[in-house]
Design a protein around this motif. Structure first.
Motif, mmCIF file in Angstrom:
data_model
loop_
_atom_site.group_PDB
_atom_site.id
_atom_site.type_symbol
_atom_site.label_atom_id
_atom_site.label_comp_id
_atom_site.label_asym_id
_atom_site.label_seq_id
_atom_site.Cartn_x
_atom_site.Cartn_y
_atom_site.Cartn_z
ATOM 1 N N PRO A 107 27.816 -21.557 -41.076
ATOM 2 C CA PRO A 107 27.760 -20.878 -39.778
ATOM 3 C C PRO A 107 29.166 -20.517 -39.271
ATOM 4 O O PRO A 107 29.631 -21.013 -38.250
ATOM 5 N N ALA A 110 29.659 -19.522 -35.591
ATOM 6 C CA ALA A 110 29.214 -20.431 -34.538
ATOM 7 C C ALA A 110 30.344 -20.930 -33.649
ATOM 8 O O ALA A 110 30.141 -21.198 -32.466
ATOM 9 N N ASP A 111 31.536 -21.070 -34.183
ATOM 10 C CA ASP A 111 32.654 -21.633 -33.412
ATOM 11 C C ASP A 111 33.620 -20.594 -32.872
ATOM 12 O O ASP A 111 34.677 -20.964 -32.360
ATOM 13 N N ASP A 125 22.166 -18.403 -29.387
ATOM 14 C CA ASP A 125 22.228 -19.863 -29.240
ATOM 15 C C ASP A 125 21.180 -20.367 -28.253
ATOM 16 O O ASP A 125 20.572 -21.415 -28.463
ATOM 17 N N ALA A 153 24.734 -20.013 -35.397
ATOM 18 C CA ALA A 153 24.229 -21.383 -35.335
ATOM 19 C C ALA A 153 22.706 -21.463 -35.404
ATOM 20 O O ALA A 153 22.142 -22.545 -35.323
#
Length: 187
Positions: A107, A110-111, A125, A153
């Motif tokens: 993923p 995702a960050d 999300d 994510a």
């Protein structure tokens, strides 16, 4: 540069290399409704299974658009059964792409903290199933979407549920359209 970036770069290079090799050898030109019909017509369940494998590989590696496979299934199997085969093939294809890209890249998105990208990712999300369903309704099995979703994510089961909700309508519309075109062309 983090581990995720290296994995993403390696993934892009591998897919690009496979696509260039397929294009250079002429494999990409063999994915037409007519060529698939010659390969799969009259093969029963094994033909359907081969079609689904071709759908998955064609989308993941060769970036063949989903409507090519929907058209091919209508040509090979007729409107109703072709619609069912297309829908099942589309679900398998997007799931194979999701699992492969997630395993290979993870993923990676995702960050991300960039404000614009983060705002876009917040929707997936907070409401993953509905967001995936809406994306599938609009973009169906688009190869770029198949590669982007696993980098978010979103969980695998949410991706599958959203895809199962979003894909039937566009696949049915495409199948009916291709059947109409095919009937007009033969009359």
């Amino acid at each position: 540069m983090g581990k995720e970036r290296y994995r993403l770069i390696l993934f892009v290079l591998v897919i690009a290399g496979l696509w260039i090799a397929a294009w250079g050898t002429g494999v990409t030109g063999r994915f037409s409704p007519e060529s698939l019909r010659e390969l799969l017509a009259g093969k029963g369940l094994s033909g359907v299974m081969k079609f689904i494998v071709l759908f998955s590989v064609g989308q993941l590696v060769l970036r063949v658009p989903g409507p090519v496979f929907v058209a091919a299934s209508v040509v090979i199997y007729g409107r109703n059964f072709g619609m069912a085969v297309s829908l099942f093939g589309a679900l398998v294809s997007v799931t194979v792409s999701f699992v492969f890209v997630r395993a290979f890249v993870g993923p990676a998105l995702a960050d991300i903290r960039r404000p614009l990208v983060r705002r876009l990712l917040n929707r997936i999300d907070s409401r993953p199933v509905m967001t995936v369903a809406l994306l599938r309704l609009i973009f169906q099995t688009a190869p770029y979407l198949n590669c982007a979703l696993p980098m978010t994510a979103v969980r695998t089961r949410d991706h599958l549920a959203g895809s199962a909700l979003g894909l039937p309508a566009p696949v049915m519309v495409m199948a009916m359209f291709f059947d109409w075109v095919l009937n007009r062309a033969t009359h």
